[in-house]
Design an enzyme around this catalytic site. Structure first.
Site, PDB file in Angstrom:
ATOM      1  N   GLY A 130       0.821  -1.203   0.000  1.00 39.57           N
ATOM      2  CA  GLY A 130       0.000   0.000   0.000  1.00 39.57           C
ATOM      3  C   GLY A 130       0.857   1.255   0.000  1.00 39.57           C
ATOM      4  O   GLY A 130       1.828   1.358  -0.760  1.00 39.57           O
TER       5      GLY A 130
ATOM      6  N   GLY B  63      -2.288  -1.969  -7.480  1.00 34.97           N
ATOM      7  CA  GLY B  63      -1.418  -3.144  -7.488  1.00 34.97           C
ATOM      8  C   GLY B  63      -1.271  -3.744  -8.878  1.00 34.97           C
ATOM      9  O   GLY B  63      -0.202  -4.243  -9.237  1.00 34.97           O
ATOM     10  N   ASP B  64      -2.340  -3.659  -9.679  1.00 34.70           N
ATOM     11  CA  ASP B  64      -2.266  -4.155 -11.051  1.00 34.70           C
ATOM     12  C   ASP B  64      -1.302  -3.307 -11.877  1.00 34.70           C
ATOM     13  O   ASP B  64      -0.522  -3.836 -12.678  1.00 34.70           O
ATOM     14  CB  ASP B  64      -3.656  -4.122 -11.696  1.00 34.70           C
ATOM     15  CG  ASP B  64      -4.687  -4.856 -10.860  1.00 34.70           C
ATOM     16  OD1 ASP B  64      -4.329  -5.865 -10.221  1.00 34.70           O
ATOM     17  OD2 ASP B  64      -5.857  -4.428 -10.852  1.00 34.70           O
TER      18      ASP B  64
END
Length: 313
Positions: free
Chosen positions: A222, A251-252
Site C-alpha cells: 500500500g 497493485g495491477d
C-alpha cells in the site's frame, strides 16, 4: 509480449462522493464506468505504455457487451459464456478512502472453463514473454484453476506471474512453478497464517512461500511501498506521497510496471512503485499513461533493515 488471463472480469462503476455516510442520501460528484478485472487492468496499463499485450477473458450477457465496448482497442480473446458479466461498484472519498462492492460474477460451466483454458493454450503456444493470471475465480471454476494455468505455462517454457487471493492463490503457491507471486501484505499473511509487521518478517514469510518451488515475490504494501523477495535478494522501494484519489487497480499497475521493463530487480521494482504511485493519483480504475509515471521521488534500497516496521516505512 505479455498475455493476461482474467477469469472473472467486470464492468467497474466508480462513484465519487464527499463523504460516505451509511443511511444517508448522498450527492455523487462524478461517475465513470470502466473495463475491470485485475488482468484487464494489467493489460490496459501495458497497452498505454506501448507494450505488446493481449487479454483473455470470458464475457456474457449485457454486462459482457458493455465490457467489450469499454475495452476499446485492447487486443483480446473473448470466450462467450451463458452467464452475465458482473458489475462492481467503488465509492471513493476525497482522501482516497475507497469502499468496494464486488459482485460474485457468473457461474461458468465445465465446458466454459475448458474453452477458457483452450484459448489460453492457443495463445501461450505463440510464445509470449510472460503470462499474467489475475483476480478472483468465478463460480464453477475449481480452486486449482491457476495450478492448471501454471502447468500450461511451464509446458511451454513461459514464466507465470500470479496475482490472486484465498484458496486459488494458496493452491498455486503450494504447487510451485510460479515465477512471480504478487501478494499484498494481507494475502501473504493469509498464506503463512501470521501477520508480518517488519521487513524481516515479510521476507521470512515470502521465502517460506517461495520454498514451495516458486521464483520470487513482489509484495505490495500500500502506501508503504513494495518489497521484492527472492532467494538472493530483498529490495524495498516506495513512491513519493501523493494525493490519493483511488486505490483500485494500483497493485495491477505496479505489476504491469514491473513486467514492462527489463533491467535489474531493483530497477524493475522502482518502476513498479512509480506505476503504482501514478495509479493511486488517478480516479476509478484509470491506469497511468507514460506521462503520468516518473521515478522522481521514488526511494529504494537493496539492503532494507529487517527490523524496519512496515507501518513506519
Amino acid at each position: 509480449m505479455i498475455l493476461t488471463l482474467t477469469p472473472n472480469p467486470s464492468v467497474d462503476h466508480t462513484l465519487e462522493v464527499d463523504d460516505l455516510v451509511r443511511g444517508e442520501v448522498l450527492r455523487i460528484r462524478a461517475t465513470r464506468a470502466q473495463a475491470g478485472g485485475k488482468g484487464v487492468n494489467v493489460a490496459s496499463a501495458l497497452l498505454r505504455a506501448g507494450v505488446d499485450t493481449r487479454a483473455i477473458l470470458p464475457v456474457g450477457g449485457g454486462g459482457g457487451a458493455e465490457l467489450t465496448t469499454l475495452l476499446g482497442d485492447l487486443p483480446r480473446v473473448t470466450v462467450p459464456i451463458g452467464g452475465e458479466t458482473r458489475g462492481n461498484v467503488a465509492v471513493t472519498e476525497p482522501d482516497g478512502t475507497t469502499t468496494k462492492l464486488n459482485a460474485a460474477g457468473p457461474t461458468l460451466s465445465p465446458a466454459e472453463i475448458q474453452a477458457l483454458l483452450r484459448a489460453l493454450t492457443d495463445e501461450i503456444a505463440k510464445g509470449p514473454d510472460w503470462v499474467v493470471a489475475s483476480g478472483s475465480l468465478p463460480a464453477g471454476a475449481p480452486d486449482d484453476l491457476y495450478v492448471r494455468v501454471a502447468e500450461l505455462a511451464a509446458d511451454h517454457g513461459v514464466p507465470l506471474a500470479l496475482d490472486a487471493s484465498g484458496a486459488p492463490l494458496r493452491s498455486a503457491a503450494e504447487a510451485g512453478s510460479v515465477e512471480l507471486l504478487k501478494p499484498n501484505l494481507e494475502e501473504l499473511s493469509d498464506l503463512v497464517g501470521r501477520a508480518p509487521t517488519t521487513v524481516g518478517e515479510v521476507t521470512d514469510a515470502a521465502r517460506e512461500v517461495l520454498a514451495k518451488g516458486n521464483g520470487a515475490a513482489l509484495v505490495t504494501l500500500g502506501g508503504h511501498g513494495a518489497l521484492y523477495v527472492s532467494a538472493e535478494d530483498v529490495l524495498w522501494a516506495r513512491g513519493p506521497r501523493v494525493r490519493t484519489r483511488s486505490t483500485v487497480g494500483a497493485g495491477d499497475s505496479a505489476l504491469a510496471g514491473f513486467l514492462a521493463h527489463e533491467g535489474t530487480p531493483e530497477e524493475r521494482l522502482r518502476r513498479a512503485v512509480a506505476w503504482g504511485t501514478a495509479a493511486v493519483s488517478l480516479p476509478g480504475t484509470t491506469v497511468p499513461r507514460p506521462e503520468d509515471v516518473t521515478d522522481d521521488g521514488v526511494t529504494s534500497t537493496t539492503v532494507p533493515d529487517p527490523l524496519w516496521r512496515i507501518d513506519e516505512l
